[in-house]
Design a protein around this motif. Structure first.
Motif, PDB file in Angstrom:
ATOM      1  N   LEU A   1     -19.684 -48.267 -47.880  1.00  0.00           N
ATOM      2  CA  LEU A   1     -20.527 -47.853 -46.786  1.00  0.00           C
ATOM      3  C   LEU A   1     -19.973 -46.911 -45.826  1.00  0.00           C
ATOM      4  O   LEU A   1     -20.324 -45.863 -45.136  1.00  0.00           O
ATOM      5  CB  LEU A   1     -20.790 -48.890 -45.691  1.00  0.00           C
ATOM      6  CG  LEU A   1     -21.932 -48.646 -44.663  1.00  0.00           C
ATOM      7  CD1 LEU A   1     -23.349 -48.189 -45.129  1.00  0.00           C
ATOM      8  CD2 LEU A   1     -22.159 -49.965 -43.717  1.00  0.00           C
TER       9      LEU A   1
ATOM     10  N   GLN B   1     -27.201 -43.815 -42.821  1.00  0.00           N
ATOM     11  CA  GLN B   1     -25.636 -44.096 -43.320  1.00  0.00           C
ATOM     12  C   GLN B   1     -24.854 -44.335 -41.798  1.00  0.00           C
ATOM     13  O   GLN B   1     -24.274 -45.411 -41.611  1.00  0.00           O
ATOM     14  CB  GLN B   1     -25.001 -43.201 -44.017  1.00  0.00           C
ATOM     15  CG  GLN B   1     -23.585 -43.657 -44.133  1.00  0.00           C
ATOM     16  CD  GLN B   1     -22.767 -42.561 -45.322  1.00  0.00           C
ATOM     17  OE1 GLN B   1     -23.402 -41.586 -45.642  1.00  0.00           O
ATOM     18  NE2 GLN B   1     -21.561 -43.059 -45.835  1.00  0.00           N
TER      19      GLN B   1
ATOM     20  N   ARG C   1     -26.175 -45.096 -38.847  1.00  0.00           N
ATOM     21  CA  ARG C   1     -27.002 -46.359 -38.325  1.00  0.00           C
ATOM     22  C   ARG C   1     -26.581 -47.684 -39.037  1.00  0.00           C
ATOM     23  O   ARG C   1     -26.146 -48.677 -38.330  1.00  0.00           O
ATOM     24  CB  ARG C   1     -28.607 -46.261 -38.277  1.00  0.00           C
ATOM     25  CG  ARG C   1     -29.086 -45.129 -37.438  1.00  0.00           C
ATOM     26  CD  ARG C   1     -30.398 -45.488 -37.184  1.00  0.00           C
ATOM     27  NE  ARG C   1     -31.422 -45.231 -38.231  1.00  0.00           N
ATOM     28  CZ  ARG C   1     -32.063 -44.225 -38.849  1.00  0.00           C
ATOM     29  NH1 ARG C   1     -31.780 -43.168 -38.153  1.00  0.00           N
ATOM     30  NH2 ARG C   1     -32.420 -44.052 -39.954  1.00  0.00           N
ATOM     31  N   LEU C   2     -26.263 -47.595 -40.292  1.00  0.00           N
ATOM     32  CA  LEU C   2     -25.882 -48.761 -40.918  1.00  0.00           C
ATOM     33  C   LEU C   2     -24.491 -49.145 -40.521  1.00  0.00           C
ATOM     34  O   LEU C   2     -23.927 -50.514 -40.191  1.00  0.00           O
ATOM     35  CB  LEU C   2     -26.014 -48.611 -42.320  1.00  0.00           C
ATOM     36  CG  LEU C   2     -27.308 -48.748 -43.193  1.00  0.00           C
ATOM     37  CD1 LEU C   2     -27.409 -48.461 -44.495  1.00  0.00           C
ATOM     38  CD2 LEU C   2     -28.037 -50.186 -42.800  1.00  0.00           C
ATOM     39  N   GLN C   3     -23.506 -47.823 -40.630  1.00  0.00           N
ATOM     40  CA  GLN C   3     -22.124 -48.176 -40.091  1.00  0.00           C
ATOM     41  C   GLN C   3     -21.974 -48.783 -38.666  1.00  0.00           C
ATOM     42  O   GLN C   3     -21.343 -49.570 -38.502  1.00  0.00           O
ATOM     43  CB  GLN C   3     -21.517 -47.002 -40.404  1.00  0.00           C
ATOM     44  CG  GLN C   3     -21.328 -46.530 -41.735  1.00  0.00           C
ATOM     45  CD  GLN C   3     -20.771 -44.756 -41.809  1.00  0.00           C
ATOM     46  OE1 GLN C   3     -20.585 -44.280 -40.716  1.00  0.00           O
ATOM     47  NE2 GLN C   3     -20.218 -44.503 -42.982  1.00  0.00           N
TER      48      GLN C   3
ATOM     49  N   HIS D   1     -24.241 -50.258 -36.908  1.00  0.00           N
ATOM     50  CA  HIS D   1     -24.667 -51.929 -36.943  1.00  0.00           C
ATOM     51  C   HIS D   1     -23.727 -52.692 -37.545  1.00  0.00           C
ATOM     52  O   HIS D   1     -23.547 -53.781 -36.926  1.00  0.00           O
ATOM     53  CB  HIS D   1     -26.069 -51.958 -37.765  1.00  0.00           C
ATOM     54  CG  HIS D   1     -26.710 -53.236 -37.956  1.00  0.00           C
ATOM     55  ND1 HIS D   1     -27.215 -53.940 -37.051  1.00  0.00           N
ATOM     56  CD2 HIS D   1     -26.614 -54.144 -38.998  1.00  0.00           C
ATOM     57  CE1 HIS D   1     -27.660 -55.243 -37.237  1.00  0.00           C
ATOM     58  NE2 HIS D   1     -27.140 -55.191 -38.675  1.00  0.00           N
TER      59      HIS D   1
END
Length: 471
Positions: free
Chosen positions: A223, A247, A249-251, A253
């Motif tokens: 990630l 990516q 936003r995932l990091q 989150h």
């Protein structure tokens, strides 16, 4: 054939096929239409030339009544008097349309097709018949199949003084190419050129999708990887920007979740420690032991939850790792602790992996095998296609429908796994997350000779010797 089916099942193959068929049909259709148009224009010009000859001859007859008989006997260029008894066929509307626009008597002429023999000049009767071999029977002359007879038209026209004329107008035959008669060499070169162009266009069109798919696969492994380059056409740049935003936003989150779990763990340490000290003052020994056990389970749950979050977020860099040395050190540590653990087979594989994450992964699997299966047998196998680590225990194994269920968080199976261990049901979940982040797959299987076997498998591309994959 299998490779061909796989190619046409891909985006490149489908775009190639669509472009090839579409461009080939369009190019061949345009060629056929251009050929038909060229043929039509040639016939129109031919009709005008024939009409010019007819008009010149009729005007000559119309303007010279005293020479009319001699002119009819001599004839003109491709024009002569129509023999008696000549049969008329269908009307030549195309020729009549051309003559309608001409001045003079030809404007009202009636034109019909007739037999080409009506246009043949009369041969002198004095010519001797062709000689034949003595005694050989006279055979009818065979018609050459390549011979195309000329077109002959019967023209009925009335001169200015009211004299009707019937003329034979001949024109050389025009060979018509069929609508599908295309030069094979031209067609072959056309299809090859279209195929090359279609393949190049298909590759160019599918390249952004392939890059996006590769970036999505890399995102699943790491990630924290580099963002996708924002290049190419507008739509491709938009897709890359959306992917990079996802990516990020995932990091964010995952980072927030890890920070939240770390904060909860930190904040719980003090009250849990105070609670443990107070539990020591409980006079009922049995109750005190149960409460301390529940408190220990709570601490293990918090610790393993935090470890699960950190396993997905770890930014540890990959390095060349001798897999055998790592496994041997884990086996030696477990054996020194009194566990029945043995390293059976080495491979010599050198992998691009995260050392700390891999130590945690295999320690987890070895501890799991010792805890629930009383022993662990570790082996590594290296083939042309992959590298496989196997950790086998001597326990009762699992039911087939439970082999995947144990990877779900907080799943503990009472029938085959003791509940006295204090585990929270996150060990295998953490192990699979660590394996997948480094490009491996982890699954369980019941060994044919008994016991449960954990299998960690990497494709050969992760070996240093055959093309490393760096973080």
């Amino acid at each position: 054939m299998k490779r061909l089916r796989r190619f046409f099942a891909s985006m490149v193959g489908r775009l190639f096929l669509i472009l090839l068929l579409g461009m080939a049909v369009a190019a061949i259709g345009a060629t056929v239409l251009a050929s038909a148009k060229r043929q039509q224009e040639f016939e129109r010009q031919n009709l005008n030339r024939i009409a010019d000859r007819l008009q010149g001859y009729v005007n000559l007859l119309d303007g010279n009544p005293e020479l009319r008989e001699r002119l009819l006997a001599v004839g003109g260029p491709s024009v002569r008097e129509l023999p008696d008894g000549a049969r008329q066929g269908r009307r030549d509307t195309a020729m009549m349309a051309v003559l309608d626009d001409r001045p003079g008597p030809v404007a009202h002429a009636q034109v019909h097709f007739t037999s080409f023999r009506s246009c043949l000049p009369r041969l002198p009767e004095l010519l001797p018949p062709p000689p034949h071999k003595m005694g050989a029977p006279k055979r009818p002359r065979e018609r050459d199949p390549a011979f195309i007879p000329p077109k002959c038209r019967a023209v009925s026209v009335v001169l200015s003084d009211g004299t009707p004329l019937r003329l034979a107008l001949d024109s050389p035959a025009v060979a018509h190419n069929g609508i599908l008669a295309v030069d094979p060499l031209f067609l072959t070169l056309l299809v090859i050129a279209i195929a090359i162009l279609a393949y190049i266009v298909a590759r160019m069109a599918s390249a952004p999708l392939q890059r996006l798919a590769a970036a999505a696969a890399a995102l699943g492994d790491d990630l924290q990887g580099a963002p996708m380059p924002v290049t190419g056409p507008l739509e491709v740049r938009r897709a890359a920007e959306a992917f990079n935003a996802m990516q990020q936003r995932l990091q964010r989150h995952l980072g927030e979740r890890t920070q939240m779990l770390a904060a909860i763990t930190h904040d719980l340490q003090t009250p849990v420690t105070r609670l443990r000290l107070r539990l020591e003052n409980v006079t009922d020994e049995a109750l005190r032991e149960r409460l301390i056990g529940d408190l220990g389970a709570m601490q293990a749950l918090i610790r393993e939850g935090l470890e699960l979050a950190r396993s997905a977020e770890s930014a540890e860099q990959r390095a060349a790792l001798v897999l055998d040395s790592l496994l041997e050190s884990i086996v030696e540590d477990a054996a020194e602790a009194g566990a029945d653990v043995r390293f059976d087979q080495a491979s010599g594989a050198v992998m691009m992996l995260r050392p700390l994450a891999m130590h945690r992964l295999f320690s987890n699997l070895v501890d799991n095998a010792v805890m629930y299966g009383q022993s662990a047998r570790v082996s590594v196998e290296q083939t042309e296609h992959d590298v496989v680590v196997r950790i086998r225990d001597s326990g009762p194994g699992l039911a087939e429908d439970e082999l995947e269920a144990v990877f779900d968080p907080f799943v503990r199976l009472e029938t085959s796994r003791s509940r006295d261990t204090g585990g929270a049901g996150l060990g295998l979940t953490i192990a699979r997350a660590l394996a997948e982040k480094d490009g491996a797959t982890l699954h369980l299987r019941n060994h044919p000779q008994g016991g449960l076997e954990a299998v960690v498998r990497w494709p050969a591309t992760w070996r240093v010797a055959t093309g490393s994959r760096t973080g």
